[in-house]
Design a protein around this motif. Structure first.
Motif, mmCIF file in Angstrom:
data_model
loop_
_atom_site.group_PDB
_atom_site.id
_atom_site.type_symbol
_atom_site.label_atom_id
_atom_site.label_comp_id
_atom_site.label_asym_id
_atom_site.label_seq_id
_atom_site.Cartn_x
_atom_site.Cartn_y
_atom_site.Cartn_z
ATOM 1 N N UNK A 102 9.415 -13.689 -15.447
ATOM 2 C CA UNK A 102 9.118 -12.336 -14.960
ATOM 3 C C UNK A 102 9.024 -11.340 -16.121
ATOM 4 N N UNK A 108 5.881 -11.584 -18.145
ATOM 5 C CA UNK A 108 4.682 -11.090 -17.468
ATOM 6 C C UNK A 108 4.505 -9.577 -17.624
ATOM 7 N N UNK A 150 3.555 -20.641 -5.971
ATOM 8 C CA UNK A 150 4.287 -21.841 -5.578
ATOM 9 C C UNK A 150 5.466 -21.501 -4.694
ATOM 10 N N UNK A 151 5.794 -20.225 -4.628
ATOM 11 C CA UNK A 151 7.011 -19.850 -3.913
ATOM 12 C C UNK A 151 6.691 -18.687 -2.983
ATOM 13 N N UNK A 182 19.247 -4.334 -0.156
ATOM 14 C CA UNK A 182 18.994 -5.614 0.511
ATOM 15 C C UNK A 182 20.059 -5.836 1.581
ATOM 16 N N UNK A 211 10.585 -6.655 -4.521
ATOM 17 C CA UNK A 211 11.325 -7.607 -5.361
ATOM 18 C C UNK A 211 10.384 -8.664 -5.929
ATOM 19 N N UNK A 212 9.810 -8.360 -7.052
ATOM 20 C CA UNK A 212 8.826 -9.264 -7.663
ATOM 21 C C UNK A 212 9.431 -10.624 -7.992
ATOM 22 N N UNK A 213 8.654 -11.664 -7.778
ATOM 23 C CA UNK A 213 9.087 -13.016 -8.118
ATOM 24 C C UNK A 213 7.872 -13.800 -8.611
ATOM 25 N N UNK A 214 8.086 -15.004 -9.170
ATOM 26 C CA UNK A 214 6.959 -15.737 -9.769
ATOM 27 C C UNK A 214 5.813 -16.021 -8.796
ATOM 28 N N UNK A 242 15.041 -14.784 -2.316
ATOM 29 C CA UNK A 242 15.825 -13.925 -3.210
ATOM 30 C C UNK A 242 16.836 -13.121 -2.402
ATOM 31 N N UNK A 243 16.371 -12.581 -1.268
ATOM 32 C CA UNK A 243 17.272 -11.797 -0.429
ATOM 33 C C UNK A 243 18.450 -12.658 0.043
ATOM 34 N N UNK A 286 19.656 -15.193 -1.499
ATOM 35 C CA UNK A 286 20.525 -15.401 -2.652
ATOM 36 C C UNK A 286 21.414 -14.183 -2.888
ATOM 37 N N UNK A 287 20.813 -12.997 -2.734
ATOM 38 C CA UNK A 287 21.598 -11.767 -2.899
ATOM 39 C C UNK A 287 22.738 -11.765 -1.890
ATOM 40 N N UNK A 319 3.385 -13.392 -9.307
ATOM 41 C CA UNK A 319 2.647 -13.550 -10.566
ATOM 42 C C UNK A 319 1.501 -14.538 -10.385
ATOM 43 N N UNK A 320 1.786 -15.638 -9.706
ATOM 44 C CA UNK A 320 0.759 -16.674 -9.531
ATOM 45 C C UNK A 320 -0.388 -16.160 -8.667
ATOM 46 N N UNK A 329 2.609 -5.249 -14.775
ATOM 47 C CA UNK A 329 2.324 -6.677 -14.999
ATOM 48 C C UNK A 329 1.042 -6.860 -15.809
#
Lengths: 182, 182
Positions: free
Chosen positions: A58, A61, B124-125, A136, B12-15, B132-133, B135-136, B18-19, B62
């Motif tokens: 991240x 990027x 991919x995700x 969140x 909440x940006x994640x990979x 992520x949420x 996980x938080x 990006x992809x 980005x």
């Protein structure tokens, strides 16, 4: 060419990170960011939400970042030796003691300028990650309340009164369990 | 010069983001990203964790993004008229019906190619934000447990055994209820 190095956790990126990194970049021409390992995060702050490779990806990027690498556990000064920055940018709230860092770098023969960024340069929202996490949490409790309300409505509030037979069926997460076997 | 437009929430940006954005960018030379307003997010999905201007700022930072703007409420096709893309890139899981979009654009005389990115191109995700949420949430419950344990240790585990008087104090969620009234 002036190479600047900045370090951090960068878990759940927010505008505070952008401001910190942009201010670091403004000190030179090239910005290399060292992302803390998960083990380091655990030791210093808390359980990381996203793993180190994701955090590195991240950060890499971002426009102002020329290169992002994951740090090392054993000897953080080895990373400095590898990156060979002209400047190390410290955030306003980063707890390194400048004098200690300076001494250690000198002992290793590394000529690096240490720049402590001001509060403003380090990002207008220093506590950003914590704020996001708390948002969140609020969102989650809102979702839970809504689905609890939904359950009540589904179970008892239908106009035909059907759902009184199978109150369990309206609970989300249990629905996939009861599938008929082939 | 081929201008590509992509849209999304980008909370909440994640990979995966990006992809998706890199794949969109690969379709042309310039990528303009339209970030959904908070009102749109609420209507379609859920309460946004970060507000629209913050989401726009993060996306604009980005590397593969040339410009990021906040969308509009009233008529999404007006945004298309303003941005004037050659291509609109739709993510694998974005629920726009291509045929409807195509018809509406034609009726307005807008010559835009619609490209539906494959699952792989869209990131991919895909379910990243939700992961992520969650996980938080896990992290939070871990923190709550730790602080509950800490309280127990502080309250009762001390060598002098002082705090056996107030067992309620160690139960998390009930602690705020039982406050003495002034």
């Amino acid at each position: 060419m002036v190479r600047v190095m900045a370090t951090g956790v960068f878990d759940l990126l927010h505008p505070g990170h952008l401001h910190f990194l942009q201010s670091a970049k403004n000190l030179g021409d090239e910005l290399v960011v060292v992302v803390a390992t998960d083990a380091t995060v655990r030791r210093r702050k808390h359980e990381p939400v996203t793993p180190q490779e994701m955090r590195r990806e991240m950060v890499a990027a971002l426009k102002m970042v020329d290169r992002a690498i994951v740090g090392r556990e054993d000897d953080i000064y080895k990373t400095v030796e590898e990156v060979r920055p002209d400047i190390i940018a410290l955030g306003y709230d980063q707890t390194f003691r400048e004098e200690d860092v300076r001494k250690e770098l000198e002992q290793r023969g590394l000529k690096v300028q240490i720049v402590r960024l001001s509060k403003d340069q380090s990002g207008f929202d220093l506590d950003g990650t914590r704020k996001i996490i708390s948002k969140v949490e609020q969102g989650l409790s809102f979702q839970k309340q809504s689905s609890a309300v939904e359950k009540v409505v589904k179970a008892g509030g239908g106009q035909d009164g059907r759902a009184q037979k199978e109150p369990e069926a309206s609970a989300p997460s249990t629905s996939s369990k009861g599938r008929a076997r082939p």
